[in-house]
Scaffold this motif. Structure first.
Motif, PDB file in Angstrom:
ATOM      1  N   LEU A 100     110.779  13.879 -18.592  1.00 52.52           N
ATOM      2  CA  LEU A 100     109.690  13.610 -17.643  1.00 52.52           C
ATOM      3  C   LEU A 100     108.336  13.898 -18.278  1.00 52.52           C
ATOM      4  O   LEU A 100     107.361  13.161 -18.058  1.00 52.52           O
ATOM      5  N   GLY A 101     108.266  14.968 -19.067  1.00 53.56           N
ATOM      6  CA  GLY A 101     107.020  15.275 -19.755  1.00 53.56           C
ATOM      7  C   GLY A 101     106.640  14.196 -20.757  1.00 53.56           C
ATOM      8  O   GLY A 101     105.464  13.826 -20.882  1.00 53.56           O
ATOM      9  N   LEU A 102     107.640  13.673 -21.497  1.00 51.11           N
ATOM     10  CA  LEU A 102     107.373  12.605 -22.455  1.00 51.11           C
ATOM     11  C   LEU A 102     106.904  11.345 -21.746  1.00 51.11           C
ATOM     12  O   LEU A 102     106.011  10.638 -22.247  1.00 51.11           O
ATOM     13  N   PHE A 103     107.492  11.041 -20.590  1.00 50.28           N
ATOM     14  CA  PHE A 103     107.043   9.888 -19.799  1.00 50.28           C
ATOM     15  C   PHE A 103     105.552   9.994 -19.484  1.00 50.28           C
ATOM     16  O   PHE A 103     104.786   9.052 -19.695  1.00 50.28           O
ATOM     17  N   GLY A 104     105.129  11.155 -18.975  1.00 54.73           N
ATOM     18  CA  GLY A 104     103.721  11.337 -18.637  1.00 54.73           C
ATOM     19  C   GLY A 104     102.819  11.337 -19.856  1.00 54.73           C
ATOM     20  O   GLY A 104     101.712  10.780 -19.828  1.00 54.73           O
ATOM     21  N   LEU A 105     103.293  11.937 -20.936  1.00 55.19           N
ATOM     22  CA  LEU A 105     102.497  11.987 -22.163  1.00 55.19           C
ATOM     23  C   LEU A 105     102.230  10.585 -22.700  1.00 55.19           C
ATOM     24  O   LEU A 105     101.102  10.259 -23.103  1.00 55.19           O
ATOM     25  N   LEU A 106     103.247   9.739 -22.717  1.00 50.47           N
ATOM     26  CA  LEU A 106     103.067   8.369 -23.199  1.00 50.47           C
ATOM     27  C   LEU A 106     102.169   7.565 -22.264  1.00 50.47           C
ATOM     28  O   LEU A 106     101.352   6.755 -22.716  1.00 50.47           O
ATOM     29  N   LEU A 107     102.316   7.774 -20.962  1.00 49.64           N
ATOM     30  CA  LEU A 107     101.505   7.023 -20.002  1.00 49.64           C
ATOM     31  C   LEU A 107     100.024   7.327 -20.183  1.00 49.64           C
ATOM     32  O   LEU A 107      99.171   6.430 -20.083  1.00 49.64           O
ATOM     33  N   VAL A 108      99.698   8.570 -20.474  1.00 50.68           N
ATOM     34  CA  VAL A 108      98.303   8.961 -20.676  1.00 50.68           C
ATOM     35  C   VAL A 108      97.860   8.744 -22.120  1.00 50.68           C
ATOM     36  O   VAL A 108      96.730   8.304 -22.386  1.00 50.68           O
ATOM     37  N   GLY A 109      98.763   9.028 -23.063  1.00 55.49           N
ATOM     38  CA  GLY A 109      98.370   9.013 -24.462  1.00 55.49           C
ATOM     39  C   GLY A 109      98.289   7.638 -25.092  1.00 55.49           C
ATOM     40  O   GLY A 109      97.444   7.405 -25.976  1.00 55.49           O
ATOM     41  N   ARG A 123      95.510   3.498 -28.209  1.00 53.12           N
ATOM     42  CA  ARG A 123      95.139   2.080 -28.328  1.00 53.12           C
ATOM     43  C   ARG A 123      93.639   1.927 -28.570  1.00 53.12           C
ATOM     44  O   ARG A 123      93.215   1.080 -29.355  1.00 53.12           O
ATOM     45  N   GLN A 124      92.856   2.754 -27.883  1.00 53.77           N
ATOM     46  CA  GLN A 124      91.400   2.669 -28.036  1.00 53.77           C
ATOM     47  C   GLN A 124      90.931   3.242 -29.363  1.00 53.77           C
ATOM     48  O   GLN A 124      89.992   2.719 -29.976  1.00 53.77           O
ATOM     49  N   THR A 125      91.579   4.296 -29.829  1.00 56.24           N
ATOM     50  CA  THR A 125      91.097   4.965 -31.044  1.00 56.24           C
ATOM     51  C   THR A 125      91.695   4.372 -32.316  1.00 56.24           C
ATOM     52  O   THR A 125      90.995   4.210 -33.318  1.00 56.24           O
ATOM     53  N   VAL A 126      92.982   4.061 -32.290  1.00 55.36           N
ATOM     54  CA  VAL A 126      93.658   3.536 -33.476  1.00 55.36           C
ATOM     55  C   VAL A 126      93.642   2.013 -33.498  1.00 55.36           C
ATOM     56  O   VAL A 126      93.355   1.393 -34.517  1.00 55.36           O
ATOM     57  N   GLY A 127      93.970   1.410 -32.314  1.00 52.32           N
ATOM     58  CA  GLY A 127      93.974  -0.043 -32.215  1.00 52.32           C
ATOM     59  C   GLY A 127      95.178  -0.676 -32.894  1.00 52.32           C
ATOM     60  O   GLY A 127      96.132  -0.006 -33.297  1.00 52.32           O
ATOM     61  N   GLY A 128      95.137  -1.990 -33.013  1.00 50.82           N
ATOM     62  CA  GLY A 128      96.218  -2.725 -33.650  1.00 50.82           C
ATOM     63  C   GLY A 128      97.102  -3.425 -32.638  1.00 50.82           C
ATOM     64  O   GLY A 128      97.263  -2.957 -31.500  1.00 50.82           O
TER      65      GLY A 128
END
Length: 394
Positions: free
Chosen positions: A201-210, A215-220
């Motif tokens: 559940l923690g990984l789910f939330g981390l990916l949803l926010v992270g 995407r904005q900082t690294v891009g691609g």
């Protein structure tokens, strides 16, 4: 035997279901019940009903989540992987092949068969709304809740509003819709710890926010596709049809997929067995995002189903303790009514508004609906007939 030893058993059973389970998520749940409760006796009726209730409450494709949960009950986390691969790959492969054909055709704007696919999509979603409304909004209170949800989503058409509507519907159900018919029975046959569930559940939330931040900082293109489809899979309540506006907002405005190609793929998805979320494989393969088409299809498919896996594997260790509480049952009643409202809004836009422009269009919608609802023809056959009629008449 150790759970991993059942991996091939689960894979083979779900591959057969992935090749033959036509009819959408409600039909899938019927196939699962017959196969795993009555034929194979992996679990009893009470436990199966609990799994269905949990997966309806979680965001994501309910039938795929039930399949993952059944795989976990039989073979642990390896079983979840086997169930997903078997149930998803057959239709995903067919849709990728279809995407390559759509790409080769080029301009689809005036294709009559495409209009036929758009038209049958209206009939399929209308039938889904009707069927769910009969089951999930049987009284005035829940019907009013569904209508309120539809009005809200139509007037404020954003993903954020859809999430708020689902949360509000759950709160209203918890407060004003007392639970009834609580399910008993033995505990679900699971071997997952609560610590592992909490980590998922923690990984789910981390990916949803992270992911959006990355995407904005690294891009691609890889991160862009993964983020878009992961977010769509994370925020969809009510099954496959509700994902349409989310996916459309992710792939059409940026120019990855044209609107006509989007609707053509959705229509084709009605003709294949397995979960509607395999539409993501088509969208990845047909998209102009800067990735190899097969890579994009694989990334989109994994990303849209990953939230379902994390949520199911995360929630199951806690579900035995929660499933009999009246407050949980009440919240489920409200959430299900809200889902009907969101489906009703999706029926109007983008499905109806994109397909029906003339009296002939609407007449073909009614004909397709009659073939599905009253003649009981299989959806794949109605899709084929609609495409053929579109090619001949439109």
């Amino acid at each position: 035997m150790p759970p991993r030893s059942h991996f091939l058993e689960v894979l083979l059973v779900f591959t057969r279901l992935g090749l033959t389970s036509f009819g959408g998520p409600v039909a899938h749940l019927g196939y699962f019940r017959e196969e795993f409760v009555h034929r194979r006796r992996w679990l009893d009726e009470h436990n199966y009903a609990d799994l269905v209730a949990l997966c309806q409450f979680l965001p994501g494709p309910a039938s795929s989540q039930v399949g993952m949960a059944l795989g976990i009950s039989r073979a642990g986390l390896w079983g979840a992987l086997a169930a997903w691969l078997g149930f998803t790959l057959p239709s995903a492969i067919v849709l990728v092949v279809f995407a390559l054909g759509v790409t080769a055709v080029g301009d689809l704007g005036n294709a009559g068969w495409l209009q036929g696919l758009k038209i049958v999509a209206v009939a399929v979603v209308a039938r889904a709304v009707l069927g769910m409304a009969k089951t999930l909004t049987p009284d005035r209170a829940r019907a009013a809740l569904a209508l309120g949800a539809a009005i809200t989503v139509l007037l404020l058409p954003t993903t954020f509003i859809q999430v708020l509507v689902i949360l509000a519907a759950g709160l209203i159900g918890w407060r004003f819709l007392p639970g009834a018919g609580l399910v008993g029975g033995a505990e679900l046959p699971l071997a997952l710890s609560r610590r592992l569930g909490g980590a998922f559940l923690g990984l789910f939330g981390l990916l949803l926010v992270g992911l959006p931040l990355l995407r904005q900082t690294v891009g691609g293109p890889f991160l862009s596709v993964f983020d878009s489809f992961y977010r769509a899979g994370s925020l969809v309540f009510g099954g496959g049809h509700v994902v349409l506006p989310l996916l459309e907002a992710e792939v059409v405005p940026p120019g990855w997929v044209t609107r006509d190609a989007f609707l053509a793929g959705y229509g084709a998805t009605q003709a294949v067995p397995g979960p509607l979320f395999t539409f993501s494989a088509y969208l990845g393969a047909v998209s102009q995002v800067g990735l190899n088409r097969f890579v994009a299809a694989a990334v989109a498919s994994v990303a849209i189903f990953l939230p379902s896996f994390l949520l199911v594997a995360g929630a199951l260790p806690f579900w035995n303790a929660l499933r009999t509480r009246p407050t949980v049952q009440s919240a489920l009643r409200g959430v299900n009514a809200g889902v009907v409202g969101i489906l009703l809004a999706a029926l109007y836009t983008p499905v109806f508004t994109a397909a029906v422009a003339t009296p002939l269009d609407f007449a073909l919608v009614l004909g397709a609906f009659a073939l599905l609802e009253y003649a009981k023809l299989p959806p794949w056959l109605v899709v084929a007939l609609s495409a053929l009629m579109g090619g001949l008449l439109l």
